[in-house]
Design a protein around this motif. Structure first.
Motif, PDB file in Angstrom:
ATOM      1  N   ALA A 116      14.075   2.172  60.091  1.00  0.00           N
ATOM      2  CA  ALA A 116      15.200   1.586  60.829  1.00  0.00           C
ATOM      3  C   ALA A 116      16.492   2.331  60.497  1.00  0.00           C
ATOM      4  CB  ALA A 116      15.332   0.106  60.478  1.00  0.00           C
ATOM      5  N   VAL A 117      16.658   2.670  59.218  1.00  0.00           N
ATOM      6  CA  VAL A 117      17.863   3.383  58.808  1.00  0.00           C
ATOM      7  C   VAL A 117      17.871   4.783  59.434  1.00  0.00           C
ATOM      8  CG1 VAL A 117      19.087   4.359  56.840  1.00  0.00           C
ATOM      9  CG2 VAL A 117      18.073   2.085  56.677  1.00  0.00           C
ATOM     10  N   HIS A 118      16.725   5.413  59.384  1.00  0.00           N
ATOM     11  CA  HIS A 118      16.614   6.754  59.964  1.00  0.00           C
ATOM     12  C   HIS A 118      17.006   6.746  61.439  1.00  0.00           C
ATOM     13  CE1 HIS A 118      13.925  10.573  60.630  1.00  0.00           C
ATOM     14  NE2 HIS A 118      15.205  10.750  60.939  1.00  0.00           N
ATOM     15  N   ARG A 119      16.548   5.724  62.133  1.00  0.00           N
ATOM     16  CA  ARG A 119      16.831   5.637  63.550  1.00  0.00           C
ATOM     17  C   ARG A 119      18.318   5.370  63.794  1.00  0.00           C
ATOM     18  NH1 ARG A 119      13.065   1.364  65.300  1.00  0.00           N
ATOM     19  NH2 ARG A 119      11.771   2.091  63.586  1.00  0.00           N
ATOM     20  N   ALA A 120      18.917   4.528  62.929  1.00  0.00           N
ATOM     21  CA  ALA A 120      20.321   4.161  63.146  1.00  0.00           C
ATOM     22  C   ALA A 120      21.267   5.274  62.702  1.00  0.00           C
ATOM     23  CB  ALA A 120      20.643   2.866  62.409  1.00  0.00           C
ATOM     24  N   PHE A 121      20.956   5.883  61.573  1.00  0.00           N
ATOM     25  CA  PHE A 121      21.847   6.936  61.046  1.00  0.00           C
ATOM     26  C   PHE A 121      21.041   8.195  60.777  1.00  0.00           C
ATOM     27  CE2 PHE A 121      23.180   2.767  59.356  1.00  0.00           C
ATOM     28  CZ  PHE A 121      24.314   2.583  60.123  1.00  0.00           C
ATOM     29  N   PRO A 122      20.647   8.887  61.788  1.00  0.00           N
ATOM     30  CA  PRO A 122      19.757  10.038  61.564  1.00  0.00           C
ATOM     31  C   PRO A 122      20.387  11.126  60.679  1.00  0.00           C
ATOM     32  CG  PRO A 122      20.482   9.914  63.865  1.00  0.00           C
ATOM     33  CD  PRO A 122      20.930   8.658  63.208  1.00  0.00           C
ATOM     34  N   ARG A 123      21.669  11.382  60.891  1.00  0.00           N
ATOM     35  CA  ARG A 123      22.287  12.466  60.129  1.00  0.00           C
ATOM     36  C   ARG A 123      22.383  12.092  58.656  1.00  0.00           C
ATOM     37  NH1 ARG A 123      27.236  14.801  63.122  1.00  0.00           N
ATOM     38  NH2 ARG A 123      25.592  15.326  64.583  1.00  0.00           N
ATOM     39  N   LEU A 124      22.899  10.904  58.447  1.00  0.00           N
ATOM     40  CA  LEU A 124      23.047  10.412  57.068  1.00  0.00           C
ATOM     41  C   LEU A 124      21.716  10.393  56.346  1.00  0.00           C
ATOM     42  CD1 LEU A 124      25.278   9.274  55.267  1.00  0.00           C
ATOM     43  CD2 LEU A 124      24.528   6.984  55.960  1.00  0.00           C
ATOM     44  N   LEU A 162      23.615  -1.509  58.778  1.00  0.00           N
ATOM     45  CA  LEU A 162      25.069  -1.351  58.971  1.00  0.00           C
ATOM     46  C   LEU A 162      25.643  -0.650  57.760  1.00  0.00           C
ATOM     47  CD1 LEU A 162      26.094  -4.967  60.020  1.00  0.00           C
ATOM     48  CD2 LEU A 162      25.836  -3.002  61.538  1.00  0.00           C
ATOM     49  N   ILE A 163      26.736   0.003  57.966  1.00  0.00           N
ATOM     50  CA  ILE A 163      27.440   0.532  56.795  1.00  0.00           C
ATOM     51  C   ILE A 163      28.804  -0.122  56.738  1.00  0.00           C
ATOM     52  CG2 ILE A 163      28.428   2.569  55.726  1.00  0.00           C
ATOM     53  CD1 ILE A 163      26.128   4.151  56.786  1.00  0.00           C
TER      54      ILE A 163
END
Lengths: 399, 537
Positions: A352-360, A285-286
């Motif tokens: 997991a982060v890559h999958r959730a926020f690919p652009r970021l 989450l961010i």
């Protein structure tokens, strides 16, 4: 008719002339069931190939421990070379039988080699078709050649014993282990780091020789193998070990705890919770510009053991469930802090982060992931559920 | 032994003529007579001439009997009765033929009156009496056990049926044994075999066509089919193929099988061979044609498809679950018998990664000290097994047991202990052998046992690839094969969903309503609707 016969004959000869060039009789094959990889003193790669000595069932008095009089069930072939392939090919100078690696159950890599780098060995075992991707890969915490020679776990060759121990790893869920295929994938994955179990050995209770013990005389104890702890890697180098708690934490995060026990520190009594099922979910989450990793774990199980005299009622079970959640959370947090301490992402947060926020991820996070990992906030929420209490509810009340 | 006796008569009668050739007779015909010559030889009005001919044709035979007597008390006519001793029933002959012929009758006292009565069928009390006018028919019938009566001034011969040669009792099936089902099997006598079929199919539509095959043996061969079910073309084709046969002697139905099958070189049997009347009837009802041969206790059933070779008549007597499992067991057994040794050779020699580690270790352990490569070992064992099997069949029954003991002890134990073969190979070969005997058609078992040798060779040279090449070759052959125009692999290929009910599985009787589509064009329905039993409401 004659022409036809000639053609058939010619075809037959054609087949026969290819011969049986790759024919290999079973008894002339060295069936490798375990491979040990080490770094020699001179910097070469040392390979130990453990082959089975085929024995007719019941032939000879196969003594436990393979001591005097008993037949050895295995033989270790040593060799060294510049790289793994070189070392493996050099084995043919010693072994009378062609070694056959497809039945290899386990690769045991010495800690020394693993700490230096795996780059001299990993290509060949991935490239060569004889190696199977479902072999286990483990790290030797003790001297490799001693592990490869350990007698004691029944009369199986140590490699077979280790493979069998790993097969029932779910019963304890105290170490995380990878197959060769998984391990190579982890090594190549930029968003995860590799991990696998360690193996060590200890002086067991079994006597080494099958001789009648003279009372008062200390008999030699045989060495027994034990799979424990989890080695974690950063890139191709081993950087540290997870103990059993931390390994369990890793397994919780990966959702790989299938069975096993939770020892719950209750206030007035002892209590063992038997895990039957677990699942996990990673949810990055961010919040306020801060990356937060949410780990959700669900645990189901039975009450396995409880101090006699304890009363099990609705309220108590709720307490137990709260305690389960707390214990699991603690185990996860130890693994997380270890990952942050070693700064290696074996937990797989990055993917997991890559999958959730690919652009970021592509824009910034991927470049500074090791910085981010160090102080990522991890929120763990565990849902523990007691499904049953076994055959009885309340334990017996002792007089 | 009926056929042997008959053949002996034929041969000895021929020999007789050869001997006779030294005697100069007024009738200068060649001494071995062809069918055409005999057909063109009419019965003469003169009794003496007929008598001379009969003596010339058959008189040298020791079992040839002639009995001369006067017919009628007033103005008697001379008459002669001929028959072959041992082929007639003397009781019947005495009671039903001789007694009426010799007994004085109140009305008809003259010879000519009696002859008239005889011609109209009123004198002899046998049911079957016929008149013939050439020597071919006469000799033929006398040699099959009829009595022949010649009368003075009558250019005809009376054939009185009083067959009475020895025949076997109806035995239990020996090759196609069963737990459930009728315990009747065919015997060597054609008429009895046909009666076994008639008993089971009480319908005028059961057609039995007779033809004689074999220039010397003149064996009776019957085409049996059910009119209204069978396809006309099939019957025509069978007739045509049987008519084509031009051979001296038919000893067994195997002669006919080889002379009428579609692919003479194929190792696979293209027709069913059975000793069970119930199996024949079942196949007739499915639209097949049976060919019964005299002196053969087996019926041929055409067309024979691959799946029908794996059906046992007993399948249909049990509830469908078990036969379905049995079918699969047989398919497995077929494959096992065909490929197990070659798979063993291929896998242990070339593809050791395919077998579980423990098995590989025990194979390696079992093969310690065996001097031969696996494929040679397999060959040796297979040849040994076939030798044992052959010896077991050929040996006289009292000695037969010795073979099984010697075989089991020597091959099973001593050879293993002497380290000539590995125990695993013994298991493989034994299992292969047993599997080949589970096939209900013995002839299919033979082809399977034969084909596994080339498969073993190709496995030894090319490994699993070789086995696959071999199997593909067999599959291609099977796909191309036809039996009387019906594709050998039907209903699997060409595919027919309804046909699967009696091939891959055995559906319950109430759900198999259609006859095999590849055989029957009209009258396809097997049974009525709503045959599934239900409890009353």
């Amino acid at each position: 008719m004659r022409k036809k016969l000639l053609i058939i004959l010619a075809l037959l000869f054609l087949i026969n002339s290819t011969g049986c060039w790759d024919l290999r009789e079973a008894e002339q094959t060295g069936i490798v069931i375990g491979a040990g990889l080490d770094r020699g003193k001179d910097g070469s790669i040392v390979v130990i190939a453990q082959t089975v000595i085929p024995q007719m069932p019941g032939a000879g008095g196969a003594n436990v421990g393979g001591g005097a009089g008993g037949h050895d069930t295995f033989h270790n072939w040593y060799s060294s070379g510049e790289t793994l392939f070189d070392a493996v090919r050099n084995l043919t100078q010693k072994s009378p039988n062609t070694l056959f690696w497809s039945h290899n159950k386990i690769f045991i890599i010495s800690e020394k080699l693993a700490r230096e780098s795996l780059k001299d060995v990993i290509d060949f075992i991935e490239r060569d078709p004889e190696f199977k991707q479902n072999a286990w890969i483990v790290i030797a915490k003790d001297d490799l050649s001693e592990i490869m020679n350990a007698h004691g776990n029944l009369k199986e060759p140590p490699a077979q014993a280790l493979a069998n121990i790993i097969m029932i790893r779910d019963r304890n869920s105290k170490y995380a282990v990878s197959t060769l295929g998984e391990f190579i994938q982890q090594l190549g994955n930029p968003e995860a780091q590799a991990y696998t179990a360690g193996v060590t050995f200890y002086k067991g209770l079994m006597e080494k020789k099958n001789t009648a013990s003279i009372s008062g005389q200390e008999t030699e104890r045989s060495m027994e193998l034990r799979v424990m702890d989890t080695a974690v890697f950063k890139q191709d180098k081993l950087v540290g070990w997870l103990n059993q708690e931390e390994s369990r934490g890793l397994l919780w995060v990966q959702g790989k705890v299938k069975e096993g026990l939770l020892v719950l520190p209750m206030q007035n009594h002892k209590m063992i919770f038997e895990i039957l099922k677990s699942s996990s979910k990673l949810e990055p989450l961010i919040k306020d510009g801060q990356l937060i990793m949410k780990v959700q774990v669900k645990v189901d199980g039975n009450i396995g053991e409880i101090t006699p005299g304890t009363k099990l009622d609705e309220k108590h079970i709720q307490e137990i469930e709260a305690q389960i959640a707390k214990t699991v959370e603690e185990q996860i947090m130890t693994a997380v802090s270890r990952a942050q301490e070693l700064n290696t992402d074996f937990l797989g947060f990055a993917s997991a982060v890559h999958r959730a926020f690919p652009r970021l991820w592509n824009q910034e996070l991927s470049q500074q992931w090791s910085e981010t990992l160090k102080d990522i906030e991890v929120e763990v929420s565990v849902e523990g559920r007691v499904r049953g209490t076994g055959l009885i509810t309340n334990p017996v009340k002792l007089k | 032994m009926g056929w042997l006796k008959k053949l002996n008569y034929l041969l000895s009668s021929q020999k007789g003529h050869v001997n006779q050739s030294k005697k100069k007779t007024s009738l200068d015909l060649p001494n071995a007579y062809t069918k055409e010559e005999l057909i063109n030889l009419p019965i003469a009005a003169s009794l003496q001439e007929n008598l001379d001919w009969m003596t010339k044709l058959l008189g040298q035979n020791v079992d040839f009997v002639q009995r001369q007597f006067p017919l009628g008390s007033e103005q008697p006519l001379q008459a002669v009765l001929f028959y072959m001793d041992g082929m007639i029933n003397p009781e019947i002959l005495d009671r039903d033929v001789m007694r009426p012929l010799l007994a004085p009758r109140p009305k008809e006292t003259t010879g000519s009156a009696l002859l008239k009565l005889l011609k109209s069928g009123g004198l002899v009390s046998r049911a079957e009496i016929d008149q013939y006018n050439n020597f071919h028919d006469v000799t033929n019938l006398i040699l099959t056990g009829d009595a022949v009566l010649f009368v003075e001034d009558c250019p005809q011969a009376f054939i009185i049926s009083c067959k009475g040669y020895q025949m076997r009792n109806i035995p239990e099936p020996v090759v196609e044994n069963s737990v459930r089902g009728p315990r009747e099997a065919f015997i060597e006598t054609l008429s009895v075999n046909i009666s076994l079929l008639r008993k089971r199919l009480v319908t005028p539509n059961l057609m039995v066509e007779n033809m004689k095959i074999g220039k010397i043996s003149s064996t009776d061969v019957c085409i049996v089919y059910l009119k209204g079910i069978v396809s006309e073309d099939l019957v025509k084709e069978v007739r045509h193929r049987l008519n084509r046969i031009d051979i001296d002697v038919i000893l067994e139905s195997g002669y006919i099988e080889q002379l009428i099958q579609d692919s003479p070189y194929s190792p696979f049997p293209q027709m069913l061979v059975t000793e069970r009347p119930d199996k024949v009837v079942g196949n007739l009802a499915e639209g097949r044609v049976a060919i019964l041969t005299d002196n053969t206790p087996l019926a041929l059933i055409v067309p024979g498809q691959f799946v029908s070779l794996l059906q046992a008549s007993e399948d249909y007597y049990y509830k469908f679950y078990f036969p379905t499992l049995l079918r699969w067991l047989r398919y497995t057994a077929f494959l096992v018998a065909l490929v197990l040794p070659s798979l063993y050779v291929a896998i242990t020699n070339f593809h050791q990664e395919m077998i579980p580690t423990t098995l590989l270790i025990s194979i390696a352990a079992a093969r310690q000290g065996v001097p031969f490569p696996a494929y040679l070992e397999a060959m040796i064992m297979e040849v040994t097994f076939e030798t044992l099997r052959e010896a077991g069949i050929r040996l006289p029954a009292p000695v037969g047991q010795a073979i099984s003991i010697v075989g089991a002890l020597i091959i099973g134990q001593a050879a293993v202990q002497a380290n000539i073969v590995s125990p695993l190979m013994v298991i493989v070969v034994a299992f292969t052998g047993i599997a080949s005997f589970t096939l209900p058609q013995y002839s299919l078992g033979i082809s399977v046992r034969m084909l596994r040798f080339p498969l073993m060779l190709s496995a030894a040279f090319l490994g699993l690839f070789g086995v696959m090449v071999g199997l593909l070759a067999i599959l291609l052959h099977l796909c191309a094969l036809r039996s009387f125009g019906v594709p050998y692999l039907s209903p699997l290929a060409p595919f027919n969903l309804q046909g699967l009910k009696d091939s891959l599985v055995l559906a319950p009787h109430w759900s198999r309503k259609i006859r095999p589509a590849e055989l029957v064009q009209e009258n396809k329905k097997f049974m009525g609707n709503n045959q599934k039993p239900k409890p009353p409401k």
